[in-house]
Design an enzyme around this catalytic site. Structure first.
Site, PDB file in Angstrom:
ATOM      1  N   HIS A 232      49.325  21.451  11.670  1.00  0.00           N
ATOM      2  CA  HIS A 232      48.760  22.638  11.004  1.00  0.00           C
ATOM      3  C   HIS A 232      49.752  23.805  11.071  1.00  0.00           C
ATOM      4  O   HIS A 232      49.961  24.519  10.094  1.00  0.00           O
ATOM      5  CB  HIS A 232      47.459  23.090  11.691  1.00  0.00           C
ATOM      6  CG  HIS A 232      46.319  22.123  11.614  1.00  0.00           C
ATOM      7  ND1 HIS A 232      45.667  21.661  12.733  1.00  0.00           N
ATOM      8  CD2 HIS A 232      45.703  21.537  10.563  1.00  0.00           C
ATOM      9  CE1 HIS A 232      44.690  20.842  12.370  1.00  0.00           C
ATOM     10  NE2 HIS A 232      44.684  20.740  11.058  1.00  0.00           N
TER      11      HIS A 232
ATOM     12  N   LYS B  97      28.190  20.614  12.662  1.00  0.00           N
ATOM     13  CA  LYS B  97      29.238  19.647  12.995  1.00  0.00           C
ATOM     14  C   LYS B  97      29.603  19.807  14.470  1.00  0.00           C
ATOM     15  O   LYS B  97      29.873  20.922  14.914  1.00  0.00           O
ATOM     16  CB  LYS B  97      30.449  19.934  12.082  1.00  0.00           C
ATOM     17  CG  LYS B  97      31.530  18.891  12.147  1.00  0.00           C
ATOM     18  CD  LYS B  97      32.495  19.044  10.980  1.00  0.00           C
ATOM     19  CE  LYS B  97      33.794  18.314  11.242  1.00  0.00           C
ATOM     20  NZ  LYS B  97      34.723  18.368  10.136  1.00  0.00           N
TER      21      LYS B  97
ATOM     22  N   ARG C 216      49.056  14.646   4.287  1.00  0.00           N
ATOM     23  CA  ARG C 216      49.903  13.861   5.184  1.00  0.00           C
ATOM     24  C   ARG C 216      50.299  12.530   4.568  1.00  0.00           C
ATOM     25  O   ARG C 216      51.422  12.086   4.697  1.00  0.00           O
ATOM     26  CB  ARG C 216      49.151  13.572   6.497  1.00  0.00           C
ATOM     27  CG  ARG C 216      48.982  14.773   7.366  1.00  0.00           C
ATOM     28  CD  ARG C 216      47.932  14.516   8.407  1.00  0.00           C
ATOM     29  NE  ARG C 216      46.646  14.254   7.787  1.00  0.00           N
ATOM     30  CZ  ARG C 216      45.499  14.182   8.422  1.00  0.00           C
ATOM     31  NH1 ARG C 216      45.466  14.310   9.718  1.00  0.00           N
ATOM     32  NH2 ARG C 216      44.378  13.964   7.777  1.00  0.00           N
TER      33      ARG C 216
ATOM     34  N   SER D 240      43.602  16.217  14.402  1.00  0.00           N
ATOM     35  CA  SER D 240      42.897  16.801  15.560  1.00  0.00           C
ATOM     36  C   SER D 240      42.100  15.718  16.285  1.00  0.00           C
ATOM     37  O   SER D 240      42.020  15.693  17.514  1.00  0.00           O
ATOM     38  CB  SER D 240      41.938  17.901  15.097  1.00  0.00           C
ATOM     39  OG  SER D 240      42.623  18.899  14.404  1.00  0.00           O
TER      40      SER D 240
HETATM   41  O1  PNS Z   1      39.827  20.539   8.552  1.00  0.00           O
HETATM   42  P1  PNS Z   1      38.946  19.982   7.492  1.00  0.00           P
HETATM   43  O2  PNS Z   1      37.672  19.419   8.099  1.00  0.00           O
HETATM   44  O3  PNS Z   1      39.631  18.965   6.614  1.00  0.00           O
HETATM   45  O4  PNS Z   1      38.529  21.204   6.533  1.00  0.00           O
HETATM   46  C1  PNS Z   1      37.564  21.056   5.544  1.00  0.00           C
HETATM   47  C2  PNS Z   1      37.239  22.405   4.854  1.00  0.00           C
HETATM   48  C3  PNS Z   1      36.911  23.473   5.866  1.00  0.00           C
HETATM   49  C4  PNS Z   1      38.436  22.831   4.038  1.00  0.00           C
HETATM   50  C5  PNS Z   1      36.030  22.135   3.902  1.00  0.00           C
HETATM   51  O5  PNS Z   1      35.026  21.491   4.615  1.00  0.00           O
HETATM   52  C6  PNS Z   1      35.463  23.415   3.276  1.00  0.00           C
HETATM   53  O6  PNS Z   1      36.106  24.040   2.469  1.00  0.00           O
HETATM   54  N1  PNS Z   1      34.239  23.800   3.678  1.00  0.00           N
HETATM   55  C7  PNS Z   1      33.574  24.971   3.171  1.00  0.00           C
HETATM   56  C8  PNS Z   1      32.377  24.610   2.305  1.00  0.00           C
HETATM   57  C9  PNS Z   1      32.734  24.490   0.836  1.00  0.00           C
HETATM   58  O7  PNS Z   1      33.284  25.385   0.233  1.00  0.00           O
HETATM   59  N2  PNS Z   1      32.368  23.333   0.246  1.00  0.00           N
HETATM   60  C10 PNS Z   1      32.571  23.069  -1.170  1.00  0.00           C
HETATM   61  C11 PNS Z   1      33.987  22.702  -1.538  1.00  0.00           C
HETATM   62  S1  PNS Z   1      34.385  21.042  -1.230  1.00  0.00           S
END
Ligand code: PNS
Length: 167
Positions: free
Chosen positions: A18, A42, A91, A129
């Site tokens: 990250h 979560k 990745r 992670s």
């Molecule tokens: O580290 P991660 O789990 O891959 O991150 C995921 C993240 C935070 C980018 C994604 O879950 C997110 O954007 N959540 C916010 C909710 C949202 O906007 N959902 C609709 C778009 S997919």
């Protein structure tokens, strides 16, 4: 006008992969807002407060990086923070389907926001992670995988017997 991007994620915990993406992003953007997802549903090892605090500490000398917790829609967060780019790391091909779906959903929700994908250093292309937590919990060395503060806090959690899980 300041050129800003949002870099969202769960960051439980932030890894060197990250950090690599954030630093690459600074070659393009004047400001990067690291958006830490608050998700009470979560399960996480580190609380939102802890995840935010670690990232702030890592970038304490980088005023171009802001760290904020968010909930709700990412596109709304980006709009509130005057950023029209969402930056994500890719990745491997296996990341593509999930990322593609999210990028297109975000575009459907707000067509003014673009998603930009960046490749991390090949040294981190296997890193997540989830794997860091697993390796650490099983006694493996994570020194090369996470910033020092994260390693320290992982040790702290283990010492307190709080390895799994808190919100
Ligand atoms: O580290 P991660 O789990 O891959 O991150 C995921 C993240 C935070 C980018 C994604 O879950 C997110 O954007 N959540 C916010 C909710 C949202 O906007 N959902 C609709 C778009 S997919």
């Amino acid at each position: 006008m300041e050129n800003r991007a949002v870099y969202p994620g769960f960051f439980d915990p932030i890894t060197k992969g990250h950090v690599d993406i954030i630093l690459r992003g600074l070659r393009i953007f004047d400001k990067i807002i690291v958006a830490v997802l608050k998700n009470p549903k979560k399960r996480s090892l580190f609380s939102t407060k802890e995840r935010v605090a670690m990232i702030k500490e890592i970038f304490v000398h980088r005023p171009e990086i802001e760290v904020k917790a968010f909930d709700g829609l990412l596109v709304e967060f980006a709009k509130r923070n005057k950023a029209n780019i969402v930056m994500r790391g890719l990745r491997a091909v296996s990341d593509f389907e999930y990322e593609f779906q999210m990028a297109l959903m975000n575009r459907k929700l707000n067509s003014e926001i673009e998603t930009l994908f960046m490749m991390p250093s090949v040294n981190y292309s296997f890193l997540s992670s989830k794997l860091v937590k697993e390796v650490f919990m099983l006694g493996g060395c994570v020194k090369d995988l996470v910033p020092e503060i994260v390693e320290k806090n992982l040790k702290e959690k283990l010492k307190k017997g709080k390895f799994f899980f808190s919100n």
